[in-house]
Design a protein around this motif. Structure first.
Motif, mmCIF file in Angstrom:
data_model
loop_
_atom_site.group_PDB
_atom_site.id
_atom_site.type_symbol
_atom_site.label_atom_id
_atom_site.label_comp_id
_atom_site.label_asym_id
_atom_site.label_seq_id
_atom_site.Cartn_x
_atom_site.Cartn_y
_atom_site.Cartn_z
ATOM 1 N N LEU A 65 29.238 14.184 56.205
ATOM 2 C CA LEU A 65 30.462 14.905 56.541
ATOM 3 C C LEU A 65 31.353 15.064 55.319
ATOM 4 O O LEU A 65 31.564 14.115 54.561
ATOM 5 C CB LEU A 65 31.214 14.171 57.649
ATOM 6 C CG LEU A 65 30.467 14.087 58.983
ATOM 7 C CD1 LEU A 65 31.256 13.256 59.982
ATOM 8 C CD2 LEU A 65 30.177 15.474 59.534
ATOM 9 N N PHE A 66 31.863 16.263 55.158
ATOM 10 C CA PHE A 66 32.750 16.616 54.054
ATOM 11 C C PHE A 66 33.975 17.334 54.600
ATOM 12 O O PHE A 66 33.902 17.997 55.640
ATOM 13 C CB PHE A 66 32.059 17.585 53.092
ATOM 14 C CG PHE A 66 30.906 17.028 52.332
ATOM 15 C CD1 PHE A 66 31.076 16.579 51.028
ATOM 16 C CD2 PHE A 66 29.637 16.978 52.885
ATOM 17 C CE1 PHE A 66 29.997 16.087 50.301
ATOM 18 C CE2 PHE A 66 28.554 16.490 52.173
ATOM 19 C CZ PHE A 66 28.743 16.041 50.874
ATOM 20 N N PHE A 67 35.057 17.249 53.868
ATOM 21 C CA PHE A 67 36.168 18.162 54.041
ATOM 22 C C PHE A 67 35.953 19.266 53.015
ATOM 23 O O PHE A 67 34.985 19.245 52.263
ATOM 24 C CB PHE A 67 37.502 17.443 53.800
ATOM 25 C CG PHE A 67 37.812 16.388 54.821
ATOM 26 C CD1 PHE A 67 37.933 16.713 56.165
ATOM 27 C CD2 PHE A 67 37.997 15.074 54.442
ATOM 28 C CE1 PHE A 67 38.220 15.741 57.109
ATOM 29 C CE2 PHE A 67 38.290 14.092 55.380
ATOM 30 C CZ PHE A 67 38.398 14.430 56.715
ATOM 31 N N CYS A 68 36.840 20.232 52.949
ATOM 32 C CA CYS A 68 36.758 21.242 51.890
ATOM 33 C C CYS A 68 37.335 20.627 50.619
ATOM 34 O O CYS A 68 38.293 19.852 50.672
ATOM 35 C CB CYS A 68 37.525 22.499 52.289
ATOM 36 S SG CYS A 68 36.748 23.420 53.627
ATOM 37 N N HIS A 69 36.752 20.976 49.500
ATOM 38 C CA HIS A 69 37.143 20.350 48.228
ATOM 39 C C HIS A 69 36.757 21.284 47.088
ATOM 40 O O HIS A 69 35.646 21.794 47.056
ATOM 41 C CB HIS A 69 36.390 19.020 48.085
ATOM 42 C CG HIS A 69 36.707 18.274 46.842
ATOM 43 N ND1 HIS A 69 37.669 17.297 46.798
ATOM 44 C CD2 HIS A 69 36.186 18.364 45.603
ATOM 45 C CE1 HIS A 69 37.719 16.810 45.567
ATOM 46 N NE2 HIS A 69 36.832 17.444 44.820
ATOM 47 N N ASN A 70 37.695 21.507 46.171
ATOM 48 C CA ASN A 70 37.366 22.293 44.987
ATOM 49 C C ASN A 70 38.539 22.278 44.024
ATOM 50 O O ASN A 70 39.602 21.721 44.324
ATOM 51 C CB ASN A 70 36.987 23.730 45.340
ATOM 52 C CG ASN A 70 35.934 24.285 44.393
ATOM 53 O OD1 ASN A 70 35.729 23.758 43.300
ATOM 54 N ND2 ASN A 70 35.273 25.348 44.810
ATOM 55 N N LEU A 71 38.342 22.929 42.886
ATOM 56 C CA LEU A 71 39.336 22.971 41.818
ATOM 57 C C LEU A 71 40.288 24.147 41.989
ATOM 58 O O LEU A 71 39.883 25.224 42.434
ATOM 59 C CB LEU A 71 38.638 23.109 40.460
ATOM 60 C CG LEU A 71 37.610 22.034 40.115
ATOM 61 C CD1 LEU A 71 36.863 22.416 38.865
ATOM 62 C CD2 LEU A 71 38.286 20.695 39.950
ATOM 63 N N ILE A 72 41.530 23.927 41.618
ATOM 64 C CA ILE A 72 42.487 25.014 41.553
ATOM 65 C C ILE A 72 42.162 25.840 40.305
ATOM 66 O O ILE A 72 41.675 25.300 39.307
ATOM 67 C CB ILE A 72 43.944 24.481 41.531
ATOM 68 C CG1 ILE A 72 44.941 25.630 41.747
ATOM 69 C CG2 ILE A 72 44.226 23.682 40.281
ATOM 70 C CD1 ILE A 72 46.368 25.149 42.023
ATOM 71 N N ARG A 73 42.398 27.134 40.373
ATOM 72 C CA ARG A 73 42.136 28.013 39.234
ATOM 73 C C ARG A 73 43.394 28.155 38.383
ATOM 74 O O ARG A 73 44.525 28.047 38.881
ATOM 75 C CB ARG A 73 41.684 29.388 39.729
ATOM 76 C CG ARG A 73 40.328 29.317 40.393
ATOM 77 C CD ARG A 73 39.902 30.659 40.910
ATOM 78 N NE ARG A 73 38.555 30.579 41.474
ATOM 79 C CZ ARG A 73 38.020 31.515 42.223
ATOM 80 N NH1 ARG A 73 38.698 32.623 42.502
ATOM 81 N NH2 ARG A 73 36.808 31.367 42.700
ATOM 82 N N TYR A 74 43.184 28.436 37.134
ATOM 83 C CA TYR A 74 44.271 28.577 36.166
ATOM 84 C C TYR A 74 45.310 29.579 36.675
ATOM 85 O O TYR A 74 44.989 30.745 36.961
ATOM 86 C CB TYR A 74 43.687 29.033 34.829
ATOM 87 C CG TYR A 74 44.691 29.171 33.713
ATOM 88 C CD1 TYR A 74 45.212 28.058 33.084
ATOM 89 C CD2 TYR A 74 45.108 30.416 33.293
ATOM 90 C CE1 TYR A 74 46.127 28.168 32.048
ATOM 91 C CE2 TYR A 74 46.014 30.554 32.251
ATOM 92 C CZ TYR A 74 46.523 29.422 31.636
ATOM 93 O OH TYR A 74 47.417 29.556 30.613
ATOM 94 N N GLY A 75 46.548 29.143 36.834
ATOM 95 C CA GLY A 75 47.655 29.995 37.247
ATOM 96 C C GLY A 75 47.704 30.324 38.727
ATOM 97 O O GLY A 75 48.594 31.050 39.173
ATOM 98 N N GLU A 76 46.782 29.809 39.523
ATOM 99 C CA GLU A 76 46.714 30.112 40.955
ATOM 100 C C GLU A 76 47.778 29.331 41.708
ATOM 101 O O GLU A 76 47.999 28.150 41.439
ATOM 102 C CB GLU A 76 45.313 29.727 41.452
ATOM 103 C CG GLU A 76 45.016 30.068 42.886
ATOM 104 C CD GLU A 76 43.582 29.736 43.264
ATOM 105 O OE1 GLU A 76 42.931 30.592 43.874
ATOM 106 O OE2 GLU A 76 43.112 28.623 42.927
ATOM 107 N N SER A 77 48.425 29.950 42.685
ATOM 108 C CA SER A 77 49.375 29.218 43.519
ATOM 109 C C SER A 77 48.597 28.256 44.412
ATOM 110 O O SER A 77 47.419 28.492 44.732
ATOM 111 C CB SER A 77 50.204 30.171 44.387
ATOM 112 O OG SER A 77 49.410 30.691 45.444
ATOM 113 N N LEU A 78 49.233 27.187 44.831
ATOM 114 C CA LEU A 78 48.562 26.214 45.673
ATOM 115 C C LEU A 78 48.186 26.824 47.020
ATOM 116 O O LEU A 78 47.095 26.594 47.543
ATOM 117 C CB LEU A 78 49.432 24.972 45.856
ATOM 118 C CG LEU A 78 48.763 23.804 46.542
ATOM 119 C CD1 LEU A 78 47.467 23.401 45.841
ATOM 120 C CD2 LEU A 78 49.701 22.620 46.606
#
Length: 167
Positions: A65-78
């Protein structure tokens, strides 16, 4: 530039994004706990697309089981980041989200400084099994009082305590 700050105590200072992960580098990531009404949602799969599988996945042929997970992109709003990740990994839209915890740690495997934003995302609808980056074999709904045992990166006790504190 009239004023220039000099970093004396290893304060956070980032340059442009790199093409690949480097030992001793830094990354900012989001652990997105999915929720619909009063139920939390976990996704059973082999791994998160673009990420390593946990070492014990070989003992779980149907996945963990996982939740969603990943990196924010440069300059992207949360907000845009959370919506993008959830849509890509679960195939559903986010109604609203909130940051509930921020963790700062050094990963032992590569000495990467990981800044992890823990976010609860209220979904418009419950995801369905299917391929979203990689295959979701099962969608599991649960509450704080009936947390499943087979999460990839969380243990049941830690997740229960975490959810009681933040939500």
């Amino acid at each position: 530039m009239k004023f220039q700050y000099f970093f004396k105590n290893k304060e956070a200072n980032f340059s442009k994004p790199l093409k690949k992960q480097v030992k001793g580098g830094t990354h900012i990531t989001c652990e997105i706990i999915l929720k619909k009404d009063d139920k939390y949602i976990a996704l059973r799969r082999q791994s998160i697309s673009g990420h390593e599988s946990p070492p014990h996945i070989k003992n779980h042929p149907n996945g963990l089981l996982f939740f969603c997970h990943n990196l924010i992109r440069y300059g992207e709003s949360l907000d845009k980041c959370v919506r993008r990740i959830v849509k890509q990994q679960a195939g559903v839209n986010v109604k609203k989200s909130k940051v509930v915890y921020i963790d700062s740690s050094i990963q032992s495997k590569d000495k990467q400084w990981a800044l992890t934003l823990h976010i609860i995302a209220e979904l418009e609808k419950i995801p369905k099994p299917g391929k979203y980056g990689n295959k979701i074999n099962e969608v599991v709904l649960f509450t704080k009082n009936n947390i499943p045992n087979d999460f990839a990166w969380w243990n049941k006790k830690e997740l229960k305590q975490f959810l009681k504190e933040v939500d």
